[in-house]
Design a protein around this motif. Structure first.
Motif, PDB file in Angstrom:
ATOM      1  N   SER A 137       4.666  77.129 -49.381  1.00 45.57           N
ATOM      2  CA  SER A 137       3.230  77.163 -49.093  1.00 45.57           C
ATOM      3  C   SER A 137       2.847  76.022 -48.166  1.00 45.57           C
ATOM      4  O   SER A 137       2.062  76.202 -47.230  1.00 45.57           O
ATOM      5  CB  SER A 137       2.416  77.077 -50.387  1.00 45.57           C
ATOM      6  OG  SER A 137       2.585  78.239 -51.149  1.00 45.57           O
ATOM      7  N   ALA A 169      -1.877  75.573 -56.306  1.00 47.44           N
ATOM      8  CA  ALA A 169      -3.168  76.094 -55.872  1.00 47.44           C
ATOM      9  C   ALA A 169      -4.311  75.684 -56.787  1.00 47.44           C
ATOM     10  O   ALA A 169      -5.462  75.671 -56.383  1.00 47.44           O
ATOM     11  CB  ALA A 169      -3.105  77.617 -55.764  1.00 47.44           C
ATOM     12  N   ASN A 213       1.322  76.480 -44.430  1.00 47.19           N
ATOM     13  CA  ASN A 213       0.095  75.780 -44.017  1.00 47.19           C
ATOM     14  C   ASN A 213       0.320  74.918 -42.780  1.00 47.19           C
ATOM     15  O   ASN A 213      -0.602  74.709 -41.988  1.00 47.19           O
ATOM     16  CB  ASN A 213      -0.453  74.931 -45.160  1.00 47.19           C
ATOM     17  CG  ASN A 213      -1.024  75.781 -46.274  1.00 47.19           C
ATOM     18  OD1 ASN A 213      -1.417  76.932 -46.069  1.00 47.19           O
ATOM     19  ND2 ASN A 213      -1.056  75.238 -47.469  1.00 47.19           N
TER      20      ASN A 213
END
Length: 176
Positions: A91, A42, A95
């Motif tokens: 993640s 991130a 997404n």
């Protein structure tokens, strides 16, 4: 390590020899693929897993990742590192709006001078009573520790001369 296990034949032969039988009996070894190991967190930092293997189970199009992490030193935070890899993988899948997340099986290849003492279960990071551990996030990792496997065991279990030689070299690299 990456050069040796980046060759799908070596990875296939190693996994056939050292995965637990309940897992290896269900993997289609002819369809194993070495996958891109670059992930971004991130904070936009690149992470590289040592090796990631994509494979089918029981002929079904479901996938699992076997994430290899190569260690030549004792690192008590290895499972934290693995958890971070899992979160990066998942993640990306979230997404991409995938309905289900891909299972990730952590596999540590250890070739240090001394016997490894990694936490084998994630719940071992917490100093709590056993009754509470069953409610905590928990997973365990597979470990191949070159200090615990004899040269004869390596020679007998792998039917790949190059891979056998490479593992024996990694096993003995710290000896005088």
């Amino acid at each position: 390590f990456k050069k040796i296990f980046g060759d799908v034949r070596n990875t296939r032969d190693f996994l056939k020899s050292y995965l637990p039988s309940d897992l290896s009996s269900k993997i289609d070894f002819e369809k194993i693929q070495i996958t891109d190991t670059e992930k971004m967190d991130a904070k936009y930092k690149d992470f590289f897993l040592d090796l990631s293997v994509n494979c089918e189970i029981e002929g079904i199009q479901s996938k699992i990742y076997i994430v290899f992490e190569h260690k030549s030193y004792k690192d008590k935070l290895t499972l934290i590192q693995i958890l971070n890899y899992c979160l990066l993988i998942w993640s990306d899948e979230i997404n991409e709006k995938k309905e289900y997340l891909t299972p990730v099986i952590p596999f540590i290849f250890y070739q240090g001078e001394l016997k490894s003492d990694f936490h084998k279960n994630f719940s071992d990071y917490f100093k709590v009573d056993e009754w509470l551990k069953k409610y905590l996030l928990n997973f365990k990792m597979l470990i191949f520790d070159t200090t615990l496997v004899t040269e004869d065991e390596i020679k007998k279990s792998i039917n790949n001369l190059f891979l056998t030689s490479a593992i024996l070299l990694m096993k003995n690299i710290f000896k005088n």
